[in-house]
Design an enzyme around this catalytic site. Structure first.
Site, mmCIF file in Angstrom:
data_model
loop_
_atom_site.group_PDB
_atom_site.id
_atom_site.type_symbol
_atom_site.label_atom_id
_atom_site.label_comp_id
_atom_site.label_asym_id
_atom_site.label_seq_id
_atom_site.Cartn_x
_atom_site.Cartn_y
_atom_site.Cartn_z
ATOM 1 N N ARG A 124 13.009 50.216 56.522
ATOM 2 C CA ARG A 124 12.781 50.664 58.208
ATOM 3 C C ARG A 124 14.056 51.502 59.466
ATOM 4 O O ARG A 124 15.558 52.123 57.935
ATOM 5 C CB ARG A 124 13.868 49.073 58.546
ATOM 6 C CG ARG A 124 12.535 47.544 58.467
ATOM 7 C CD ARG A 124 11.443 47.623 59.306
ATOM 8 N NE ARG A 124 10.994 47.010 59.306
ATOM 9 C CZ ARG A 124 9.780 46.655 58.652
ATOM 10 N NH1 ARG A 124 9.365 47.600 58.050
ATOM 11 N NH2 ARG A 124 8.726 45.165 58.789
ATOM 12 N N HIS A 169 4.711 55.634 59.626
ATOM 13 C CA HIS A 169 5.017 53.441 59.220
ATOM 14 C C HIS A 169 3.539 53.827 58.555
ATOM 15 O O HIS A 169 3.407 52.612 58.790
ATOM 16 C CB HIS A 169 5.967 53.087 60.511
ATOM 17 C CG HIS A 169 5.888 51.859 60.475
ATOM 18 N ND1 HIS A 169 7.055 51.134 60.380
ATOM 19 C CD2 HIS A 169 5.670 51.027 58.363
ATOM 20 C CE1 HIS A 169 6.388 49.598 60.032
ATOM 21 N NE2 HIS A 169 6.545 49.712 58.682
HETATM 22 P P1 NAP Z 1 11.561 42.432 48.280
HETATM 23 O O1 NAP Z 1 10.771 41.640 47.365
HETATM 24 O O2 NAP Z 1 12.468 41.007 49.308
HETATM 25 O O3 NAP Z 1 13.197 42.802 47.994
HETATM 26 C C1 NAP Z 1 14.106 43.232 48.228
HETATM 27 C C2 NAP Z 1 15.198 43.437 47.457
HETATM 28 O O4 NAP Z 1 16.367 44.060 48.512
HETATM 29 C C3 NAP Z 1 15.697 43.184 46.632
HETATM 30 O O5 NAP Z 1 15.829 43.053 45.525
HETATM 31 C C4 NAP Z 1 16.913 42.695 47.282
HETATM 32 O O6 NAP Z 1 17.771 42.155 45.891
HETATM 33 C C5 NAP Z 1 17.565 43.312 47.464
HETATM 34 N N1 NAP Z 1 18.013 43.524 48.514
HETATM 35 C C6 NAP Z 1 18.677 42.815 48.946
HETATM 36 N N2 NAP Z 1 19.587 42.319 50.875
HETATM 37 C C7 NAP Z 1 20.253 43.111 49.511
HETATM 38 C C8 NAP Z 1 21.919 43.391 49.807
HETATM 39 N N3 NAP Z 1 22.358 43.656 50.774
HETATM 40 N N4 NAP Z 1 22.414 44.642 48.913
HETATM 41 C C9 NAP Z 1 21.178 44.952 47.925
HETATM 42 N N5 NAP Z 1 20.134 44.848 46.974
HETATM 43 C C10 NAP Z 1 19.593 44.117 48.162
HETATM 44 O O7 NAP Z 1 11.085 42.946 49.454
HETATM 45 P P2 NAP Z 1 9.603 43.659 49.356
HETATM 46 O O8 NAP Z 1 8.744 43.726 49.463
HETATM 47 O O9 NAP Z 1 10.217 44.670 48.068
HETATM 48 O O10 NAP Z 1 10.425 45.007 50.604
HETATM 49 C C11 NAP Z 1 11.220 45.407 51.319
HETATM 50 C C12 NAP Z 1 11.284 45.896 52.781
HETATM 51 O O11 NAP Z 1 10.024 47.618 52.172
HETATM 52 C C13 NAP Z 1 11.165 45.282 53.736
HETATM 53 O O12 NAP Z 1 11.660 44.992 53.870
HETATM 54 C C14 NAP Z 1 10.272 46.176 54.895
HETATM 55 O O13 NAP Z 1 11.324 46.654 55.832
HETATM 56 C C15 NAP Z 1 9.674 47.774 53.919
HETATM 57 N N6 NAP Z 1 8.345 47.463 54.240
HETATM 58 C C16 NAP Z 1 8.164 48.588 54.251
HETATM 59 C C17 NAP Z 1 6.894 49.259 54.492
HETATM 60 C C18 NAP Z 1 6.663 50.825 55.603
HETATM 61 O O14 NAP Z 1 5.154 50.484 55.450
HETATM 62 N N7 NAP Z 1 7.026 51.456 55.442
HETATM 63 C C19 NAP Z 1 5.699 48.374 54.318
HETATM 64 C C20 NAP Z 1 6.187 47.249 53.267
HETATM 65 C C21 NAP Z 1 7.330 46.711 53.540
HETATM 66 P P3 NAP Z 1 17.351 40.267 45.293
HETATM 67 O O15 NAP Z 1 16.672 41.239 44.244
HETATM 68 O O16 NAP Z 1 18.935 40.492 44.223
HETATM 69 O O17 NAP Z 1 17.448 39.334 45.976
HETATM 70 C C1 GLV Z 2 5.289 46.855 57.018
HETATM 71 O O1 GLV Z 2 5.872 47.766 57.663
HETATM 72 C C2 GLV Z 2 6.080 45.812 56.653
HETATM 73 O O2 GLV Z 2 6.339 45.207 56.727
HETATM 74 O O3 GLV Z 2 4.875 45.190 55.899
#
Ligand code: NAP
Ligand code: GLV
Length: 308
Positions: free
Chosen positions: A223, A271
């Site tokens: 983000r 994005h």
């Molecule tokens: P997720 O499965 O919820 O994983 C989040 C990771 O971040 C977990 O490993 C979590 O730790 C860690 N985390 C959260 N808070 C933390 C903190 N305070 N300190 C250290 N580590 C922390 O999320 P995801 O599905 O991988 O997605 C991640 C993000 O990618 C989304 O929230 C979104 O903002 C972004 N995204 C971007 C796009 C794009 O097109 N650019 C697309 C999709 C998503 P734990 O393992 O210990 O819980």
């Molecule tokens: C895109 O940014 C998503 O959160 O899937």
């Protein structure tokens, strides 16, 4: 049983087609043609108008069209109902591709070669192997762990950081505040795949950049508000950072006069790192609805106390 598709940015067409194909018995409504709101049990949403979901008295489950739920959780009127975030393999594979693309781009001096080409300059640079390049991934969840596996598969010396301890074969897994400094000290390429929460907002700031090896590169596909823009520009100006690939921004679309657009060391993508794919994402939502109808627990539920 009805599902309301409510997105203020996405065309409903591919979703209508996929739900018809994958769950023909589902009564699919497309906002704002909601019909009788008492019929709606499920809502699949992206950037709904604040308060809109409150108007659905029989709503049981909210599905986010995206993986990140920071915007939804920022709505003080969001109903206190189960919220399922998007986990689907199309999105996950897309993110792993994007991170591999950007990591290889900087690792193999592509940024410098494109600049040389524009000047008609023939200038080979010293090249290293991926196994000699240390990459750090902030966030080892669905997307961070897939990116880490892909980078390790390409040979990169990969490490990752999460809130709680994770175990990933072949990846050095760090956690907590001490773990962060250890990760930063070894990351020539730093990838951010954290959710946006009060703890992670502004994490890509001067302090973080000062702990990276001089000349490191940052890839942010999480983000925009993870980055302190002024600190990033300063770190690039001082040579602390050599470059950045940015897919997400505090304001989107990135305003035309924003300095990132024309910065010689910044790669901007709109994005586009990991879009949700209607076909694979519909399969994921259909499976969850079937689980819910069968009285089985939902998966990928957002924990509101953690903020992700
Ligand atoms: P997720 O499965 O919820 O994983 C989040 C990771 O971040 C977990 O490993 C979590 O730790 C860690 N985390 C959260 N808070 C933390 C903190 N305070 N300190 C250290 N580590 C922390 O999320 P995801 O599905 O991988 O997605 C991640 C993000 O990618 C989304 O929230 C979104 O903002 C972004 N995204 C971007 C796009 C794009 O097109 N650019 C697309 C999709 C998503 P734990 O393992 O210990 O819980
Ligand atoms: C895109 O940014 C998503 O959160 O899937």
């Amino acid at each position: 049983m009805s599902l309301l598709f409510l997105s203020t940015t996405d065309s409903p067409d591919p979703w209508v087609e996929e739900f018809r194909r994958q769950m023909p018995e589902l009564d699919l409504r497309v906002w704002p043609e909601t019909g009788d709101p008492h019929d709606i049990r499920y809502a699949l949403v992206w950037k709904p108008p604040p308060g809109e979901l409150r108007r659905l008295p029989a709503l049981e489950v909210m599905f986010s069209l995206g993986a990140g739920v920071d915007a939804l959780l920022g709505d003080p009127e969001l109903p206190d109902l189960p919220l399922v975030r998007m986990v689907e393999h199309g999105l996950t594979e897309g993110m792993a591709e994007y991170v591999a693309l950007q990591a290889l781009y900087w690792h193999r001096n592509m940024h410098a070669y494109l600049a040389s080409q524009r000047g008609g300059v023939w200038q080979p640079l010293p090249e290293r192997l991926a196994r000699e390049r240390r990459v750090g991934i902030l966030g080892l969840g669905e997307l961070g762990s897939a990116a880490a596996r892909t980078l390790a598969g390409l040979g990169f010396d990969a490490a990752g950081w999460s809130r709680t301890q994770r175990q990933l074969p072949g990846i050095a897994c760090l956690h907590g505040r001490d773990g962060l400094d250890t990760l930063l000290a070894r990351s020539e390429i730093l990838v951010c795949l954290l959710p946006l929460t009060p703890e992670t907002r502004g994490i890509l700031d001067a302090r973080t950049f000062s702990r990276l090896p001089r000349g490191a590169v940052v890839i942010n596909a999480a983000r925009g508000a993870h980055v302190v823009d002024a600190d990033l520009l300063e770190a690039l100006a001082s040579g602390r950072l050599a470059g950045a690939s940015l897919d997400v921004f505090t304001r989107e679309p990135l305003p035309p006069d924003h300095p990132f657009w024309s910065h010689p060391a910044i790669v901007v993508t709109p994005h586009a790192a990991a879009p949700t794919h209607a076909r694979t994402a519909t399969a994921s939502v259909v499976e969850q609805i079937r689980r819910h109808r069968a009285g089985l627990p939902l998966t990928n539920l957002v924990d509101r106390s953690r903020g992700y």
